[in-house]
Design an enzyme around this catalytic site. Structure first.
Site, PDB file in Angstrom:
ATOM      1  N   CYS A  35       1.050  -1.050   0.035  1.00 13.81           N
ATOM      2  CA  CYS A  35      -0.041   0.309  -0.078  1.00 13.81           C
ATOM      3  C   CYS A  35       0.880   1.168  -0.077  1.00 13.81           C
ATOM      4  CB  CYS A  35      -1.358   0.304   1.155  1.00 13.81           C
ATOM      5  SG  CYS A  35      -2.110  -1.660   1.239  1.00 13.81           S
ATOM      6  N   ASP A  37       3.280   1.835   2.605  1.00 16.86           N
ATOM      7  CA  ASP A  37       3.543   3.022   3.607  1.00 16.86           C
ATOM      8  C   ASP A  37       3.402   1.475   4.179  1.00 16.86           C
ATOM      9  OD1 ASP A  37       1.560   5.632   3.927  1.00 16.86           O
ATOM     10  OD2 ASP A  37       0.721   3.983   3.792  1.00 16.86           O
ATOM     11  N   CYS A  61       6.398   8.376   3.496  1.00 17.70           N
ATOM     12  CA  CYS A  61       6.526   9.679   3.309  1.00 17.70           C
ATOM     13  C   CYS A  61       7.143  10.396   4.352  1.00 17.70           C
ATOM     14  CB  CYS A  61       5.573  10.561   2.655  1.00 17.70           C
ATOM     15  SG  CYS A  61       4.319  10.316   3.490  1.00 17.70           S
ATOM     16  N   CYS A 105      -1.442   9.202   7.429  1.00 17.74           N
ATOM     17  CA  CYS A 105      -0.431   9.045   7.454  1.00 17.74           C
ATOM     18  C   CYS A 105      -0.577   9.229   9.332  1.00 17.74           C
ATOM     19  CB  CYS A 105       1.219  10.179   7.789  1.00 17.74           C
ATOM     20  SG  CYS A 105       1.117  10.422   5.892  1.00 17.74           S
TER      21      CYS A 105
END
Ligand code: FES
Length: 293
Positions: A35, A37, A61, A105
């Site tokens: 996916c 991350d 990221c 995130c």
């Protein structure tokens, strides 16, 4: 190029607590390399049951690194009950905000923390199981998770849901179902807000009135406008005069005047006060009609 806050950049260039605790009390792993991350969070407790140390490893990221870094800082010293109350919004707020496309995130950080706490409490050492019905099979996101990001972050569009938890960002086959979940969650919130609203006959203080106007815009008006690609912003409140600005599609809409009276003003009169008069920013031609109070 994403707009990152100074705090986010600082945590990205100097991430705290990178690594893995040996013999941790709790381990949480979420995401997958497929996916794009993944995050592994480990923690140890002190003798009083507070988080003494926390470390992370992530493949992701700049936002994934920064959110993981601040999360480990935020939870040190907390009990597990306190840590369990940390939301993805708390993580994003701590960083001074995140680009909306990167909000997932912060959600990944919160999920890893929950998985690690659950791992400590249940003693298991396996990856977090998906609970409930999976709505987005591309990213393995459940109905419960989608409901949660909508509720906690007041999301109103499928695009936002994708930004927060990736659901809908693959083949797109689940978008219809996500839309229904948004309608259900926002509908439930609107009902709860209506039930909690004070009777319109009661005298409102100015602060209470402004809060109620903002709440009605957020929960009753904006979702309807967003469904058609528009938006609205509260500019000012002067007595019973409410000044707003239309954004997006609503700004060029041929029936903006109708929307102003029949949607915005009607809802505010329904939920706040019969005396409300709504005016668009920059339009001084509209005057209230015999409304005082
Ligand atoms: S099933 Fe959700 S994007 Fe494919």
């Amino acid at each position: 190029m994403w707009e990152y806050t100074e705090k986010l950049k600082e945590h990205f260039f100097n991430p705290r607590n990178v690594g893995e605790i040996k013999n941790p009390d709790g381990i949480g792993e979420v995401g997958s390399l497929a996916c794009g991350d993944a995050l592994k969070l480990t923690f140890n407790l002190d003798e009083n049951g507070r988080i003494k140390d926390a470390k992370f490893k992530t493949f992701g990221c700049a936002s994934a690194i920064a959110t993981s870094s601040v999360l480990t800082e935020m939870i040190k010293g907390l009990t597990l009950d306190e840590a369990a109350r940390v939301t993805n919004k708390d993580i994003a707020d701590y960083l001074g905000g995140l680009p909306e496309q990167k909000m997932h995130c912060s959600v990944m950080g919160r999920e890893a923390l929950e998985a690690a706490i659950e791992n400590y409490r249940t003693g298991g050492r396996k990856k977090r199981e998906l609970e409930g019905k999976v709505v987005c099979t591309c990213f393995g996101v459940t109905e419960k998770e989608i409901e949660r990001v909508i509720t906690e972050n007041d999301l109103t569009t499928v695009e936002q849901v994708t930004n927060y938890c990736k659901a809908g960002g693959g083949c797109g086959g689940c978008k219809g179902e996500i839309e229904k979940i948004i309608e259900k969650v926002q509908g439930d919130k609107a009902k709860a807000a209506a039930a909690a609203a004070p009777p319109k006959t009661g005298k409102l203080t100015n602060i209470k009135k402004i809060q109620l106007i903002q709440q009605t815009i957020n929960e009753q008006i904006r979702p309807a406008l967003r469904a058609h690609g528009g938006n609205i912003e509260l500019i000012d409140v002067e007595g019973n005069k409410v000044i707003v600005a239309f954004r997006g599609m609503c700004a060029q809409c041929q029936v903006a005047e109708f929307t102003l009276k029949e949607v915005v003003q009607a809802r505010l009169r329904e939920f706040v006060s019969d005396h409300i008069f709504v005016q668009e920013q920059g339009d001084s031609t509209q005057q209230p009609h015999n409304h005082r109070g």
